[in-house]
Design an enzyme around this catalytic site. Structure first.
Site, short mmCIF file in Angstrom:
data_model
loop_
_atom_site.label_atom_id
_atom_site.label_comp_id
_atom_site.label_asym_id
_atom_site.label_seq_id
_atom_site.Cartn_x
_atom_site.Cartn_y
_atom_site.Cartn_z
N CYS A 31 0.83 -1.21 0.00
CA CYS A 31 0.00 0.00 0.00
C CYS A 31 0.86 1.26 0.00
O CYS A 31 1.56 1.53 0.98
CB CYS A 31 -0.92 -0.05 1.22
SG CYS A 31 -1.74 1.49 1.62
N CYS A 34 0.09 3.79 2.75
CA CYS A 34 0.56 3.26 4.04
C CYS A 34 2.04 3.59 4.23
O CYS A 34 2.47 3.98 5.33
CB CYS A 34 0.39 1.74 4.12
SG CYS A 34 -1.33 1.20 3.99
#
Length: 106
Positions: A31, A34
């Protein structure tokens, strides 16, 4: 402090039970947002004003049952626990909203 990597449901349960305030960063290694938010949370964990907060992270791919239990539908999701109780959450890489969530726990 630091951001603690939670690798099991038992470790998660222990962290929430042991610490009065826990901030959990639910992330995935693949991600991009993230990866962008992780250093911001790490910096927060080192700030004196947040010294009483236990910062943790869980990899949603490694702990799918826990992720489902916590209702994680997008990454990153930042969740606050206070007194062992599930509190507010922030979905997405929104530094301002995450800071507000963490400040609200003080």
């Amino acid at each position: 402090m630091t951001v603690h990597n939670i690798a099991s449901k038992a470790a998660f349960d222990e962290a929430v039970k042991t610490h009065s305030v826990v901030i959990v960063d639910a992330f995935a290694t693949w991600c991009g947002p993230c990866k962008a938010i992780a250093p911001i949370i790490a910096k927060m964990s080192e700030e004196e004003q947040f010294k009483d907060i236990f910062f943790a992270k869980i990899d949603v791919d490694d702990l799918p049952e826990l992720s489902q239990e916590l209702g994680i539908s997008a990454m990153p999701t930042i969740i606050a626990f206070k007194g062992g109780e599930l509190g507010d959450k922030v979905v997405g890489a929104n530094p301002k909203a995450i800071l507000e969530l963490v400040n609200k726990q003080l």
